[in-house]
Design a protein around this motif. Sequence first.
Motif, PDB file in Angstrom:
ATOM      1  N   ASN A 210       0.964  -1.429  -0.176  1.00  0.00           N
ATOM      2  CA  ASN A 210      -0.160  -0.269  -0.146  1.00  0.00           C
ATOM      3  C   ASN A 210       0.647   0.951  -0.026  1.00  0.00           C
ATOM      4  O   ASN A 210       2.309   1.250   0.929  1.00  0.00           O
ATOM      5  CB  ASN A 210      -0.863  -0.025   1.594  1.00  0.00           C
ATOM      6  N   CYS A 211       0.658   1.962  -0.770  1.00  0.00           N
ATOM      7  CA  CYS A 211       1.494   3.515  -0.804  1.00  0.00           C
ATOM      8  C   CYS A 211       0.382   4.905  -0.359  1.00  0.00           C
ATOM      9  O   CYS A 211       1.119   6.044  -0.434  1.00  0.00           O
ATOM     10  CB  CYS A 211       1.650   3.454  -2.420  1.00  0.00           C
ATOM     11  N   SER A 212      -0.418   4.493  -0.091  1.00  0.00           N
ATOM     12  CA  SER A 212      -1.385   5.607   0.517  1.00  0.00           C
ATOM     13  C   SER A 212      -1.735   5.601   2.472  1.00  0.00           C
ATOM     14  O   SER A 212      -1.882   4.516   2.948  1.00  0.00           O
ATOM     15  CB  SER A 212      -2.241   5.190   0.389  1.00  0.00           C
ATOM     16  N   ALA A 213      -1.508   7.026   3.001  1.00  0.00           N
ATOM     17  CA  ALA A 213      -2.094   6.549   3.906  1.00  0.00           C
ATOM     18  C   ALA A 213      -3.230   7.080   4.250  1.00  0.00           C
ATOM     19  O   ALA A 213      -3.760   6.788   5.482  1.00  0.00           O
ATOM     20  CB  ALA A 213      -1.673   7.967   4.410  1.00  0.00           C
ATOM     21  N   GLN A 214      -4.260   7.344   3.055  1.00  0.00           N
ATOM     22  CA  GLN A 214      -5.583   7.347   3.482  1.00  0.00           C
ATOM     23  C   GLN A 214      -6.381   6.448   2.356  1.00  0.00           C
ATOM     24  O   GLN A 214      -6.523   6.629   1.287  1.00  0.00           O
ATOM     25  CB  GLN A 214      -6.409   8.723   3.427  1.00  0.00           C
ATOM     26  N   GLY A 215      -6.777   5.160   3.133  1.00  0.00           N
ATOM     27  CA  GLY A 215      -7.444   3.611   1.615  1.00  0.00           C
ATOM     28  C   GLY A 215      -6.038   3.623   1.366  1.00  0.00           C
ATOM     29  O   GLY A 215      -4.905   3.241   2.457  1.00  0.00           O
ATOM     30  N   THR A 216      -6.052   2.856   0.125  1.00  0.00           N
ATOM     31  CA  THR A 216      -5.260   2.210  -0.443  1.00  0.00           C
ATOM     32  C   THR A 216      -5.177   1.722  -1.732  1.00  0.00           C
ATOM     33  O   THR A 216      -5.740   2.612  -2.346  1.00  0.00           O
ATOM     34  CB  THR A 216      -5.877   0.063  -0.026  1.00  0.00           C
ATOM     35  N   ARG A 217      -4.060   2.344  -2.026  1.00  0.00           N
ATOM     36  CA  ARG A 217      -3.955   2.418  -3.333  1.00  0.00           C
ATOM     37  C   ARG A 217      -1.684   1.464  -3.325  1.00  0.00           C
ATOM     38  O   ARG A 217      -1.158   1.698  -3.030  1.00  0.00           O
ATOM     39  CB  ARG A 217      -3.514   3.896  -3.778  1.00  0.00           C
ATOM     40  N   LEU A 218      -2.022   1.047  -5.148  1.00  0.00           N
ATOM     41  CA  LEU A 218      -0.664   0.391  -5.283  1.00  0.00           C
ATOM     42  C   LEU A 218      -1.044  -0.357  -6.942  1.00  0.00           C
ATOM     43  O   LEU A 218      -1.818   0.051  -7.621  1.00  0.00           O
ATOM     44  CB  LEU A 218      -0.720  -0.929  -5.072  1.00  0.00           C
ATOM     45  N   GLU A 219      -0.814  -0.582  -7.055  1.00  0.00           N
ATOM     46  CA  GLU A 219      -0.127  -0.839  -8.870  1.00  0.00           C
ATOM     47  C   GLU A 219      -0.332  -2.504  -8.883  1.00  0.00           C
ATOM     48  O   GLU A 219       0.626  -3.305  -7.785  1.00  0.00           O
ATOM     49  CB  GLU A 219       0.973  -0.414  -9.448  1.00  0.00           C
ATOM     50  N   SER A 220      -0.777  -2.854 -10.468  1.00  0.00           N
ATOM     51  CA  SER A 220       0.086  -4.302 -10.012  1.00  0.00           C
ATOM     52  C   SER A 220       0.636  -4.057 -11.673  1.00  0.00           C
ATOM     53  O   SER A 220      -0.246  -3.672 -11.917  1.00  0.00           O
ATOM     54  CB  SER A 220      -0.884  -5.374  -9.713  1.00  0.00           C
ATOM     55  N   GLU A 221       1.300  -5.398 -11.590  1.00  0.00           N
ATOM     56  CA  GLU A 221       2.088  -5.297 -13.718  1.00  0.00           C
ATOM     57  C   GLU A 221       1.159  -6.198 -14.251  1.00  0.00           C
ATOM     58  O   GLU A 221       0.897  -7.226 -14.075  1.00  0.00           O
ATOM     59  CB  GLU A 221       3.959  -5.473 -13.102  1.00  0.00           C
ATOM     60  N   LEU A 222       0.943  -6.037 -15.407  1.00  0.00           N
ATOM     61  CA  LEU A 222       0.322  -6.396 -16.684  1.00  0.00           C
ATOM     62  C   LEU A 222       1.101  -6.559 -17.876  1.00  0.00           C
ATOM     63  O   LEU A 222       1.482  -5.415 -18.233  1.00  0.00           O
ATOM     64  CB  LEU A 222      -1.274  -5.057 -16.921  1.00  0.00           C
ATOM     65  N   LEU A 223       0.699  -7.905 -18.596  1.00  0.00           N
ATOM     66  CA  LEU A 223       1.755  -7.434 -19.649  1.00  0.00           C
ATOM     67  C   LEU A 223       0.568  -7.543 -20.946  1.00  0.00           C
ATOM     68  O   LEU A 223      -0.283  -8.285 -20.815  1.00  0.00           O
ATOM     69  CB  LEU A 223       1.924  -9.076 -20.186  1.00  0.00           C
ATOM     70  N   ILE A 224       1.087  -6.526 -21.530  1.00  0.00           N
ATOM     71  CA  ILE A 224      -0.014  -6.327 -22.569  1.00  0.00           C
ATOM     72  C   ILE A 224       0.375  -7.435 -24.060  1.00  0.00           C
ATOM     73  O   ILE A 224       1.473  -6.359 -24.109  1.00  0.00           O
ATOM     74  CB  ILE A 224      -0.365  -4.687 -23.095  1.00  0.00           C
ATOM     75  N   VAL A 225      -0.246  -8.102 -24.242  1.00  0.00           N
ATOM     76  CA  VAL A 225      -0.182  -8.784 -25.958  1.00  0.00           C
ATOM     77  C   VAL A 225      -0.749  -7.851 -26.593  1.00  0.00           C
ATOM     78  O   VAL A 225      -1.873  -8.333 -26.623  1.00  0.00           O
ATOM     79  CB  VAL A 225       0.172 -10.029 -25.637  1.00  0.00           C
TER      80      VAL A 225
END
Length: 278
Positions: A258-273
């Motif tokens: 989690n990168c947020s002090a309020q709520g939840t925010r993050l990223e997930s790697e997606l492979l675009i084919v």
Amino acid sequence: MTASTESSTTLSPDMLGLKAKLKATWESGDYGVFAKYLEPGALTFLTGLKLTPGERYLDLACGAGQLVIPAARAGVEATGLDLAANLIAQARHRAAQESLNARFDEGDAEALPYPDARFDVVSSLFGVMFAPRPERIAAELLRVTRPGGRIVLGNWTPQSFIGGMFRVTGKHAPPSPLMPSPMLWGDEATVRERLGTGVRDVTFGRVAYPFEYPFDPAGVVEFYREFYGPTNRAFASLDTAAQAALRADLEAHWAEHNCSAQGTRLESELLIVRATRA
């Protein structure tokens, strides 16, 4: 050929049982509610398809129409297919509310009800990667895409946040031994092998798919338990103590990233084919 020639009578009893379980899984919770927080990333993926009015477009594992509905708004001849009857019903209702020319079919992506070379563009956003027979998915993607048409997939990579979430869940509620890891669709060499000589001009890109929720990691886990079919069914398969252990591990996984002090925010790697049908 007017559609896939595969029949349920050719499937083993074990595979038929797995398919029934997968259908029940994706009809559990409410993916239409769940997917609302995924819309920003989905719309970015849709923009990347560069669809033009009049093109024949198919979205596989379409959910409640997150890609097909906005594509139809833009004048695309858009079709969506999903295993979950309740999601197809939601998608049809949404399209009817806007009087959109969008088609939604309940069906199996491993045995598509469409003629050969029917579509100009076929996509799936973290959808068909969860089907149990990747060789059938690859064959059907190739069959229904016209020569020169485009196939575009967005697949979670093995090392992504979502890949990690499924590993956490799998420690507590192991998947069927008949089910190869969905994350193999996020491995470039595996995708090249599966699509084989049926495509040309294959390219890969990696993007950071955004997740943002107005509640803390514990709230996110509860949201997934209620609305996301795989998490919902994993919890339902466990006794009270095992559910508590799964919840603790999932909360720790979300909190760690989690990168947020309020709520939840993050990223997930997606492979675009991206590939062109040969």
